[in-house]
Scaffold this motif. Structure first.
Motif, PDB file in Angstrom:
ATOM      1  N   GLY A 263      -4.073   8.391  56.627  1.00  0.00           N
ATOM      2  CA  GLY A 263      -4.292   9.783  57.010  1.00  0.00           C
ATOM      3  C   GLY A 263      -3.000  10.553  57.161  1.00  0.00           C
ATOM      4  N   GLY A 264      -1.979   9.914  57.754  1.00  0.00           N
ATOM      5  CA  GLY A 264      -0.689  10.580  57.894  1.00  0.00           C
ATOM      6  C   GLY A 264      -0.037  10.871  56.560  1.00  0.00           C
ATOM      7  N   GLY A 265      -0.068   9.903  55.656  1.00  0.00           N
ATOM      8  CA  GLY A 265       0.534  10.108  54.341  1.00  0.00           C
ATOM      9  C   GLY A 265      -0.166  11.194  53.547  1.00  0.00           C
ATOM     10  N   LEU A 266      -1.514  11.187  53.548  1.00  0.00           N
ATOM     11  CA  LEU A 266      -2.264  12.187  52.796  1.00  0.00           C
ATOM     12  C   LEU A 266      -2.049  13.580  53.367  1.00  0.00           C
ATOM     13  CD1 LEU A 266      -5.649  10.339  52.186  1.00  0.00           C
ATOM     14  CD2 LEU A 266      -4.004  11.048  50.449  1.00  0.00           C
ATOM     15  N   ALA A 267      -2.118  13.697  54.697  1.00  0.00           N
ATOM     16  CA  ALA A 267      -1.956  15.019  55.304  1.00  0.00           C
ATOM     17  C   ALA A 267      -0.571  15.596  55.016  1.00  0.00           C
ATOM     18  CB  ALA A 267      -2.187  14.924  56.808  1.00  0.00           C
ATOM     19  N   THR A 268       0.449  14.761  55.069  1.00  0.00           N
ATOM     20  CA  THR A 268       1.799  15.232  54.789  1.00  0.00           C
ATOM     21  C   THR A 268       1.926  15.716  53.348  1.00  0.00           C
ATOM     22  OG1 THR A 268       2.703  13.694  56.432  1.00  0.00           O
ATOM     23  CG2 THR A 268       4.232  14.576  54.797  1.00  0.00           C
ATOM     24  N   VAL A 399      -4.218  14.998  61.402  1.00  0.00           N
ATOM     25  CA  VAL A 399      -3.899  16.203  62.174  1.00  0.00           C
ATOM     26  C   VAL A 399      -2.520  16.079  62.815  1.00  0.00           C
ATOM     27  CG1 VAL A 399      -4.550  17.565  64.195  1.00  0.00           C
ATOM     28  CG2 VAL A 399      -6.312  16.788  62.587  1.00  0.00           C
ATOM     29  N   ALA A 400      -2.256  14.918  63.440  1.00  0.00           N
ATOM     30  CA  ALA A 400      -0.965  14.717  64.102  1.00  0.00           C
ATOM     31  C   ALA A 400       0.181  14.761  63.095  1.00  0.00           C
ATOM     32  CB  ALA A 400      -0.961  13.380  64.845  1.00  0.00           C
TER      33      ALA A 400
END
Length: 462
Positions: A263-268, A399-400
């Motif tokens: 999730g962090g990689g995709l959101a970034t 989100v974070a």
């Protein structure tokens, strides 16, 4: 509670699994094709309706918050009342939501449409996969090979997103050709339908097909009738069981951390790449077209990674090593995107494009192997809930990560936190491998440990 029925004979079981493979892949494609159709035109459509960028951000926040709030309750609902009913409800909600997004002209209508897509996302995030795993394990037993079918489903998702992105970007452009671009459509519909409205309207039609197909194709064992009071009692117990499993099972914890890293990689990437594309082309409109092409390429890479996930597991010697290798590829892709963030030129752009592809390739290969490990730690009574916990973890981490990347100065720095988290998640899998491989997921696809049941589930479920 009565004992489970024995698996059917070999030939019959194989036929059941082949049919389940086809239906699961079809459901995955029908579910995600409407979303792909709206990736390119949606923000531009809201702008055409006179919405400011801050309002558009609020619409997407309505989607994310609704999905996060409903993720666990809807997963528990699918475990209590059945998978296909929840999937059909998701399809109907999507049909209404995409129609509101296509035709809405006021902020509250568009926000409602985005909120309904969040509710549909929560309803659909686990039941189809739970149905598939239940069906295969009923045919071949708890040690059934799952990775190949899960990989086909993920490949279908990525393929549908890639096709939808291309169609959703091309349709408004084609409808706008001519001496008076798009005016004939506006006049024929009194301004209700714009060229950019066509992809979400097509998505609404596909969502109705998805709802009908889920009801007809995803057959389940008969369940005892459930009263509203029984649902109210069963859903919280199911959700609590899913949360407890994540706390006590090391393999499930690593799967959830892997979801957070994804999730962090995709959101970034989704936050930073469009700006880089616009800067490269010199205009927001042309940058949006370039990003649509990049997104399509990313989905293709994800489909390739998913397709070869079983091969990665065989080559590396098991599911845990496959996840370790796949997350390492993701982290490498993020690092390439980071180190090229402040430079231009042919070589840096080629490295950035390579990094973007590696990010999606690694995520595609990691997903089926992680979920194969997850399904060997849960029972049918809580399978959809476990998948909802995984989806919620991915969304909250996204989100974070997005907020973190937005707060950092432009250049390489915004990419580094996401890359660090992905490599940290990979190291956790390395610890699991070096610990003797006691977790599920050997090269042969069987779990050396017995499946650990989730507590607190209604006896009639699963």
């Amino acid at each position: 509670m009565s004992s489970p029925l024995p698996p059917p004979p070999g030939a019959a079981a194989d036929a059941i699994v082949r049919r389940a493979d086809r239906r699961y892949a079809t459901v995955c494609a029908l579910l995600w094709l409407p979303m792909g159709l709206t990736i390119a035109p949606l923000v531009l459509l809201f702008g055409e309706r006179g919405m400011a960028l801050t309002a558009v951000a609020g619409f997407f926040a309505a989607h994310s918050l609704t999905a996060a709030l409903l993720e666990l309750p809807t997963g528990g609902l699918a475990d209590v009342i059945g998978r296909r009913a929840v999937l059909a409800a998701a399809g109907l909600l999507n049909a209404v939501a995409f129609t509101l997004q296509a035709l809405g002209t006021t902020g509250w209508v568009l926000a409602l449409g985005m909120g309904l897509t969040g509710a549909a996302r929560a309803l659909s995030s686990g039941p189809a996969e739970a149905w598939y795993v239940d069906t295969v394990q009923a045919a071949h037993g708890p040690g059934a090979e799952l990775r190949t079918g899960l990989a086909r489903g993920d490949t279908a998702v990525s393929g549908a997103l890639a096709v939808g992105t291309l169609l959703g970007g091309a349709a408004p452009w084609l409808l706008g050709l001519g001496p008076e671009p798009g005016e004939w459509l506006r006049e024929a519909t009194s301004g209700a339908v714009l060229p950019l409205s066509v992809p979400p309207l097509a998505g609404a039609a596909v969502a109705l097909v998805f709802a009908a197909y889920a009801l007809v194709a995803l057959r389940e064992p008969e369940r005892p009738s459930v009263t509203p009071a029984g649902v109210l009692r069963g859903v919280p117990a199911t959700v609590a069981g899913g949360l407890r499993l994540g706390g006590r099972d090391a393999v499930v914890r690593r799967v959830l951390i892997g979801a957070a890293a994804a999730g962090g990689g995709l959101a970034t990437a989704e936050l930073l790449v469009p700006g880089r594309a616009a800067a490269l082309t010199g205009a927001a409109e042309s940058g949006a077209v370039l990003f649509a092409g990049l997104a399509c390429a990313g989905f293709v890479c994800s489909a390739i990674g998913s397709r070869f996930a079983p091969l990665v597991a065989r080559l590396t010697g098991g599911g845990e090593r496959a996840v370790l290798a796949s997350l390492s590829v993701c982290g490498t892709g993020l690092l390439l995107l980071g180190v090229t963030g402040a430079v231009t030129g042919g070589v840096p752009l080629s490295l950035a494009a390579t990094g973007y592809g590696l990010l999606y390739l690694g995520l595609g290969a990691a997903g089926p192997n992680e979920n194969d490990l997850l399904h060997r730690r849960v029972t049918g009574a809580g399978r959809a809930t476990a998948l909802s916990v995984q989806s919620l973890t991915l969304q909250l981490a996204g989100v974070a990560a997005g907020l973190t990347a937005a707060a950092l100065p432009a250049g390489p720095l915004p990419w580094l936190p996401a890359a660090a988290v992905v490599f940290a998640a990979a190291l956790l899998w390395a610890r699991g491998v070096s610990g003797g491989g006691k977790a599920a997921g050997t090269a042969g696809g069987r779990s050396p440990d017995p499946v650990r049941p989730m507590t607190g589930q209604p006896d009639h479920v699963g």
